[in-house]
Each structure stands twice: as structure tokens, then as C-alpha cells.
Design a protein around this motif. Structure first.
Motif, mmCIF file in Angstrom:
data_model
loop_
_atom_site.group_PDB
_atom_site.id
_atom_site.type_symbol
_atom_site.label_atom_id
_atom_site.label_comp_id
_atom_site.label_asym_id
_atom_site.label_seq_id
_atom_site.Cartn_x
_atom_site.Cartn_y
_atom_site.Cartn_z
ATOM 1 N N LEU A 53 0.854 -1.184 0.000
ATOM 2 C CA LEU A 53 0.000 0.000 0.000
ATOM 3 C C LEU A 53 0.891 1.236 0.000
ATOM 4 C CD1 LEU A 53 -2.614 -1.035 2.734
ATOM 5 C CD2 LEU A 53 -2.555 -1.651 0.298
ATOM 6 N N THR A 54 0.632 2.151 -0.914
ATOM 7 C CA THR A 54 1.416 3.376 -0.996
ATOM 8 C C THR A 54 0.497 4.559 -1.236
ATOM 9 O OG1 THR A 54 1.740 3.101 -3.383
ATOM 10 C CG2 THR A 54 3.439 2.192 -1.938
ATOM 11 N N GLY A 55 1.025 5.743 -1.019
ATOM 12 C CA GLY A 55 0.400 6.996 -1.391
ATOM 13 C C GLY A 55 -1.089 7.090 -1.121
ATOM 14 N N PRO A 56 -1.901 7.261 -2.192
ATOM 15 C CA PRO A 56 -3.342 7.453 -2.021
ATOM 16 C C PRO A 56 -4.026 6.303 -1.286
ATOM 17 C CG PRO A 56 -2.676 7.981 -4.261
ATOM 18 C CD PRO A 56 -1.486 7.364 -3.606
ATOM 19 N N THR A 57 -3.516 5.092 -1.441
ATOM 20 C CA THR A 57 -4.147 3.951 -0.779
ATOM 21 C C THR A 57 -4.002 4.058 0.732
ATOM 22 O OG1 THR A 57 -3.585 2.610 -2.708
ATOM 23 C CG2 THR A 57 -4.313 1.444 -0.728
ATOM 24 N N LEU A 58 -2.810 4.414 1.203
ATOM 25 C CA LEU A 58 -2.612 4.589 2.638
ATOM 26 C C LEU A 58 -3.519 5.678 3.191
ATOM 27 C CD1 LEU A 58 1.285 4.355 2.870
ATOM 28 C CD2 LEU A 58 -0.356 2.697 3.753
ATOM 29 N N ASP A 59 -3.634 6.785 2.465
ATOM 30 C CA ASP A 59 -4.503 7.874 2.910
ATOM 31 C C ASP A 59 -5.954 7.425 2.975
ATOM 32 O OD1 ASP A 59 -2.276 9.493 3.003
ATOM 33 O OD2 ASP A 59 -2.628 10.393 1.032
ATOM 34 N N LEU A 60 -6.388 6.676 1.969
ATOM 35 C CA LEU A 60 -7.775 6.253 1.912
ATOM 36 C C LEU A 60 -8.103 5.277 3.044
ATOM 37 C CD1 LEU A 60 -10.438 6.405 0.371
ATOM 38 C CD2 LEU A 60 -9.613 4.556 -1.107
ATOM 39 N N VAL A 61 -7.220 4.312 3.296
ATOM 40 C CA VAL A 61 -7.453 3.367 4.387
ATOM 41 C C VAL A 61 -7.543 4.105 5.721
ATOM 42 C CG1 VAL A 61 -6.434 1.457 5.693
ATOM 43 C CG2 VAL A 61 -6.411 1.410 3.191
ATOM 44 N N GLY A 62 -6.676 5.091 5.921
ATOM 45 C CA GLY A 62 -6.715 5.854 7.162
ATOM 46 C C GLY A 62 -8.003 6.625 7.326
ATOM 47 N N ARG A 63 -8.492 7.227 6.240
ATOM 48 C CA ARG A 63 -9.742 7.996 6.336
ATOM 49 C C ARG A 63 -10.934 7.090 6.604
ATOM 50 N NH1 ARG A 63 -7.819 10.676 1.708
ATOM 51 N NH2 ARG A 63 -9.475 9.787 0.424
ATOM 52 N N LEU A 64 -10.927 5.902 6.017
ATOM 53 C CA LEU A 64 -12.068 5.003 6.146
ATOM 54 C C LEU A 64 -12.090 4.250 7.468
ATOM 55 C CD1 LEU A 64 -12.121 3.486 2.545
ATOM 56 C CD2 LEU A 64 -13.783 5.091 3.498
ATOM 57 N N TRP A 65 -10.921 3.884 7.969
ATOM 58 C CA TRP A 65 -10.866 2.986 9.117
ATOM 59 C C TRP A 65 -10.153 3.552 10.330
ATOM 60 C CZ3 TRP A 65 -13.579 -1.427 9.554
ATOM 61 C CH2 TRP A 65 -14.128 -1.974 8.379
ATOM 62 N N GLY A 66 -9.524 4.706 10.215
ATOM 63 C CA GLY A 66 -8.844 5.285 11.357
ATOM 64 C C GLY A 66 -7.504 4.629 11.631
ATOM 65 N N ASP A 67 -7.003 4.872 12.827
ATOM 66 C CA ASP A 67 -5.665 4.404 13.184
ATOM 67 C C ASP A 67 -5.667 2.932 13.593
ATOM 68 O OD1 ASP A 67 -4.713 6.981 12.786
ATOM 69 O OD2 ASP A 67 -5.042 7.561 14.885
ATOM 70 N N GLY A 68 -4.519 2.319 13.473
ATOM 71 C CA GLY A 68 -4.293 0.993 14.023
ATOM 72 C C GLY A 68 -4.498 -0.163 13.074
ATOM 73 N N LEU A 69 -5.217 0.045 11.968
ATOM 74 C CA LEU A 69 -5.519 -1.079 11.084
ATOM 75 C C LEU A 69 -4.257 -1.665 10.458
ATOM 76 C CD1 LEU A 69 -8.161 -2.498 10.047
ATOM 77 C CD2 LEU A 69 -7.811 -1.223 7.929
ATOM 78 N N LEU A 70 -3.271 -0.819 10.185
ATOM 79 C CA LEU A 70 -2.065 -1.264 9.494
ATOM 80 C C LEU A 70 -0.912 -1.555 10.442
ATOM 81 C CD1 LEU A 70 -2.114 1.225 6.464
ATOM 82 C CD2 LEU A 70 -3.187 -1.032 6.664
ATOM 83 N N ASP A 71 -1.177 -1.559 11.734
ATOM 84 C CA ASP A 71 -0.116 -1.837 12.696
ATOM 85 C C ASP A 71 0.512 -3.205 12.407
ATOM 86 O OD1 ASP A 71 -0.682 0.533 13.865
ATOM 87 O OD2 ASP A 71 -1.565 -0.283 15.710
ATOM 88 N N GLY A 72 1.828 -3.262 12.528
ATOM 89 C CA GLY A 72 2.532 -4.513 12.295
ATOM 90 C C GLY A 72 2.983 -4.708 10.869
ATOM 91 N N GLY A 73 2.513 -3.866 9.956
ATOM 92 C CA GLY A 73 2.989 -3.960 8.579
ATOM 93 C C GLY A 73 4.434 -3.487 8.473
ATOM 94 N N TRP A 74 5.085 -3.874 7.386
ATOM 95 C CA TRP A 74 6.493 -3.521 7.206
ATOM 96 C C TRP A 74 6.607 -2.189 6.477
ATOM 97 C CZ3 TRP A 74 10.775 -4.980 9.412
ATOM 98 C CH2 TRP A 74 11.996 -4.618 8.836
#
Length: 357
Positions: A53-74
Motif C-alpha cells: 500500500l502506498t500513497g493514495p491507498t494509505l490515505d484512503l485506508v486511514g480515512r475510512l478505518w482510522g488508526d491501528g488497522l495497518l499496525d505490524g505492517g512492514w
């Protein structure tokens, strides 16, 4: 409010459920998958589903789901790309995160809770894998036969794990995504079916400088259909005795991963599907909304083909790749009469383009 059945556990389906619940609609969730069987396991094999996940995708996931969803990713900080036979442009900054899509789906579902447990029939069903008795070919417009090969391998330099790398050979493109713990996702795009995915990946790595970054090629690999595809009837309005149907995610629109925005586009189908259901509940014609949904997907499909047509002819000239390019060119011109209507006005452009893939 409207009762909606979410008939799957993919990222787009669960995102649609989140949006509908936030707007006060009732959602009924599909039963959880057995442990170790992520969404798409029947097609791709059980186990993790690495995603970059890069750029716009990271921003979109954050707006839709808030913090913490991507914790533990590299975390990744850079990308290095060489497209076609040209010289490498070098390493450039591009923040990203390598995550497990199966883990994301589990976390999404946990945030949704139990959902509606009533036995009443739903007004709408949202799914990424609709049943298609007439056959997939009749339900979709697909442009080509190319396959994405994917496997994992150990890296040679454990400290060099902050950069995603792209290279091309005569046969196709090759991409390395560090996953942490000295592991790397190896992906390659080839212009047709592959009987021995692991062997073909090894051949591509041997022909590319990227092969020297791994201790060995992947021992096992899968070959996934990857040609761009759009569902021809992704939305059906409710009628007497039957609820409406909305197809989301890759079932509605599959993009060649060269764009790097496939996950973002899948989530955008969820946003649009939730808007259709919300507007229908407010009194807008469901039939008109479903037609609008299909038009928006076709517009995005054509925009994506345009991106591919700017990239692939510049990199690949073999007969097999010319067949793939011709298939995309034919689709851009309208395809078979009556199969794909003329391109509508550009209603939903693709997310901002990132360097391939």
C-alpha cells in the motif's frame, strides 16, 4: 433503515459494511472464514495475502478505518524502478507499507462487531464474488490472458529492506516487495498462462539484476489471472421478491497491478456501493442509481486501460505481449458491439498514478 447482507469478507465488502453502519443502516455479515482461510483462498491458496500500500491507498485506508488497522505492517521508504529497456531512474522516496490483506480483513471484521442477526430478507446484497451461472465470460469484459506470478523468498542483504524494486525483462515485469524478517514478496507479470509459476519466476529472476538481491528464487508460487476486467452488470435494483445486488472489489473491477492503485480502487467501489444504497433509501430511483454505478465502473476501467496503454507498448514487443496490447486497444475502442457501451464521461478518475507497478 435498510438491511444489507455483506456476502463476503474481502476488504471492499467489509469497507462497504463499515460505511453503511456509520450511516445507520443494518448490516448482516457473512460467517467468518475458517482459521487460515483468507478471502480469495479458494483461488489463490490459503495463507497470507501480502499487499503493498502506498500513497493514495494509505490515505484512503486511514480515512475510512482510522488508526491501528495497518499496525505490524512492514514500512517502506523508497522505490527503485526501471521500466522497459531504458536506464534506471534510480532510487526515489515513496513511503509505503507491506501488509497482510488477510490480517486486515480480520481486523476490519472485529471492528464491525456481530452485525444484524435477524432472519428477515435483505433489501440489498453486497459481494465481491457473485454467483454467475451463465459463466464468468458472459458476466465480465476481460482484456487479455496475462498472469501475475507470486511467491516469497529470503533476501540476500537483510539491511536492504526499505525499498520496493521494479525491473523488466523481455518476458515481463518483475517486482520485489520487502516484507520484513528477511523475507520478500516476488511478483512478475507474464503475457499468458503459466504451467510452472515457480520455474518461470526463477527464469525471470535469472534474467534480471533483481535476482542477485535474493538468496534463492521462491520455492513455490501461484499464477493469478491479472488482465483488467470489468463486470458488465455489477448492480441490479431490487424487484418484487428479490433484493438488489451490488458487486464490489475485484469482482466488479479488476486492475492490472501495474498501476499500484488496485486496493484503492477496490475500496472506492465500496464507497460508491454504499452511496447507492444510501441514496436509494432516501428515495432516489434504484434503477437509475444502478445504471450510474455501472457507468462509473466502466469509466474507471477505460481510464485504467489508458494507463496500461501508455506503459506496456513502451516496454514489451513480443508477439504474446502484442496480443495483450491489442486486446486492451480493442476494449478502449468499445469492444464487441453491445458488450461495452461507448465510454461515458469521466466520472471517477483513477487515484493519482504512482510509478509502476
Amino acid at each position: 433503515m435498510t438491511l444489507v447482507e455483506i456476502a463476503g469478507s474481502g476488504l471492499a465488502e467489509l469497507t462497504c459494511a463499515r460505511l453503511l453502519a456509520d450511516r445507520g443502516h443494518r448490516v448482516r455479515l457473512a460467517p467468518p472464514r475458517p482459521p487460515g482461510q483468507p478471502a480469495g483462498a479458494a483461488r489463490a491458496g490459503a495463507g497470507p495475502r501480502p499487499l503493498l500500500l502506498t500513497g493514495p491507498t494509505l490515505d484512503l485506508v486511514g480515512r475510512l478505518w482510522g488508526d491501528g488497522l495497518l499496525d505490524g505492517g512492514w514500512p517502506l521508504t523508497h522505490r527503485h524502478a526501471r521500466w522497459g529497456a531504458g536506464p534506471s531512474p534510480g532510487r526515489f522516496p515513496q513511503p509505503g507499507r507491506a501488509v497482510d490483506g488477510a490480517v486486515l480483513a480480520v481486523r476490519m471484521r472485529e471492528r464491525l462487531g456481530t452485525g444484524d442477526l435477524s432472519g428477515e430478507p435483505p433489501a440489498w446484497t453486497v459481494t465481491a464474488t457473485p454467483g454467475e451461472p451463465a459463466g464468468e465470460r458472459a458476466a465480465h469484459r476481460q482484456t487479455g490472458r496475462r498472469r501475475l506470478l507470486a511467491g516469497t523468498a529470503p533476501v540476500r542483504r537483510p539491511r536492504d529492506q526499505d525499498t520496493a524494486r521494479l525491473d523488466c525483462t523481455g518476458l515481463g515485469w518483475l517486482h520485489l516487495t520487502p516484507l520484513g524478517r528477511e523475507a520478500c514478496l516476488v511478483q512478475a507479470m507474464v503475457p499468458g498462462p503459466a504451467g510452472d509459476p515457480a520455474g518461470l519466476l526463477a527464469r525471470l529472476l535469472a534474467e534480471s539484476a533483481l535476482g542477485t538481491r535474493l538468496r534463492r528464487p521462491p520455492r513455490t508460487a501461484v499464477a493469478l489471472a491479472a488482465a483488467p476486467r470489468v463486470h458488465l452488470a455489477p448492480a441490479l435494483p431490487p424487484v418484487a421478491g428479490r433484493g438488489g445486488l451490488l458487486v464490489v472489489g475485484a469482482g466488479a473491477l479488476r486492475q492490472d497491478p501495474i498501476s499500484g492503485t488496485g486496493t484503492a480502487q477496490a475500496l472506492r467501489t465500496a464507497i460508491l456501493a454504499a452511496a447507492v444504497i444510501d441514496a436509494a433509501a432516501a428515495g432516489t430511483s434504484a434503477r437509475a442509481l444502478c445504471a450510474h454505478y455501472a457507468d462509473r465502473l466502466r469509466a474507471a476501467f477505460h481510464d485504467h486501460l489508458g494507463t496500461c496503454m501508455r506503459l506496456y507498448p513502451a516496454a514489451f514487443g513480443s508477439p504474446a505481449w502484442r496480443d495483450e496490447i491489442d486486446a486492451m486497444r480493442h476494449a478502449l475502442r468499445g469492444g464487441a458491439a453491445g458488450t461495452l457501451p461507448g465510454r461515458p464521461d469521466r466520472a471517477v478518475p483513477e487515484p493519482a498514478q504512482e510509478p509502476p507497478p
